[in-house]
Enzyme design. Structure first.
Site: not given
Ligand code: NAP
Length: 253
Positions: A157, A161
């Site tokens: 990860y 990133k």
């Molecule tokens: P999340 O709720 O797990 O959402 C991730 C999304 O990515 C889900 O809708 C998932 O779709 C989609 N996804 C995964 N694999 C995919 C694929 N092959 N094709 C299309 N869509 C795909 O996580 P989140 O916390 O909202 O994270 C969103 C982004 O923010 C990510 O890039 C994460 O690294 C970044 N981020 C999050 C945090 C945090 O604290 N939450 C912090 C820093 C960065 P499915 O539902 O279909 O699997």
């Protein structure tokens, strides 16, 4: 301030997840017509319905970022449903595998790199090609503070990133003369449904104590930066990486 966003079109990847659905709603709230792209179409309908109920415009397009063909189809579908090409693309889809580096399996490494880095590249390339043809646009990469500093047990990860941040800057350099801006948001720990239980646990509370502001972020803490990067208000901003993390990156060594 962000009035220029009204009537523009945006595509958000991973738009059915915690942050992606939030980003789609925030853009729609600013008057942007939004295409929600992702795999779990059934999870998308209520999000799109909510946007429409709140007076916005949203459509749902299937997209798996591990497939270039699926990305092309999704952009085509979004253009036909929203009535034109995307001026804003939020490259948000991402997955995480938490595992000590020595135990990380080949397929786990590959899947994280393939979604978080290769997938973001595929989406950015498709977006960039179309934006160059139309004379400009804004691509927003959702990176992470783990692309700027490391933590334990997330080697793939963190590497993905970090790669995404460098990719953002490389694309910003190449596409600046075409009017395509490419910037990255690097969120710290943001509370969503998926991690809420962890942050309530002792381990989660210990992590929060290491954040200088002594709190984790809420999705709405990203709104201002998202809208700024999307808007012409940031017309001179490209290749920027904005950390929004309560000071976590500047925590004491
Ligand atoms: P999340 O709720 O797990 O959402 C991730 C999304 O990515 C889900 O809708 C998932 O779709 C989609 N996804 C995964 N694999 C995919 C694929 N092959 N094709 C299309 N869509 C795909 O996580 P989140 O916390 O909202 O994270 C969103 C982004 O923010 C990510 O890039 C994460 O690294 C970044 N981020 C999050 C945090 C945090 O604290 N939450 C912090 C820093 C960065 P499915 O539902 O279909 O699997």
């Amino acid at each position: 301030m962000f009035d220029d966003l009204r009537g523009k079109r945006a595509l958000v990847t991973g738009a059915f997840g915690g942050l992606g659905s939030h980003f789609a709603k925030v853009l729609a709230g600013a008057g942007v017509r939004v295409a929600l792209a992702g795999r779990r179409i059934e999870a998308a309908r209520p999000i799109a319905a909510q946007i429409e109920q709140d007076g916005g415009t949203a459509c749902v397009v299937p997209m798996d970022v591990t497939s270039a063909a699926s990305i092309t189809d999704a952009f085509d579908a979004a253009e036909s449903q929203l009535g034109g090409s995307m001026q804003i693309v939020v490259n948000n889809a991402g997955i995480a595998v938490t595992r000590p580096a020595a135990a990380c399996e080949e397929h786990e490494w590959q899947s994280v790199i393939d979604v978080n880095l290769n997938g973001a590249w595929r989406v950015a390339q498709a977006a960039g090609q179309r934006m160059i043809a139309q004379g400009g646009g804004s691509i927003i990469s959702i990176a992470s503070i783990l692309g700027l500093r490391v933590a334990q047990q997330v080697p793939a990860y963190a590497a993905a990133k970090a790669g995404l941040i460098h990719l953002t800057q490389a694309l910003a350099l190449e596409w600046a003369r075409h009017g395509v801006r490419v910037n990255a948001l690097a969120p710290g720990y943001i509370e969503t449904e998926l991690n809420r239980d962890f942050f309530a646990s002792e381990a989660g509370q210990a992590l929060i104590r290491r954040v200088p502001q002594r709190r984790i972020g809420q999705p709405e803490h990203l709104d201002g930066a998202l809208l700024l990067m999307a808007s012409d208000a940031a017309t001179f901003m490209t290749g920027a990486v904005l950390a929004i993390d309560g000071g976590h990156l500047v925590s004491s060594l």
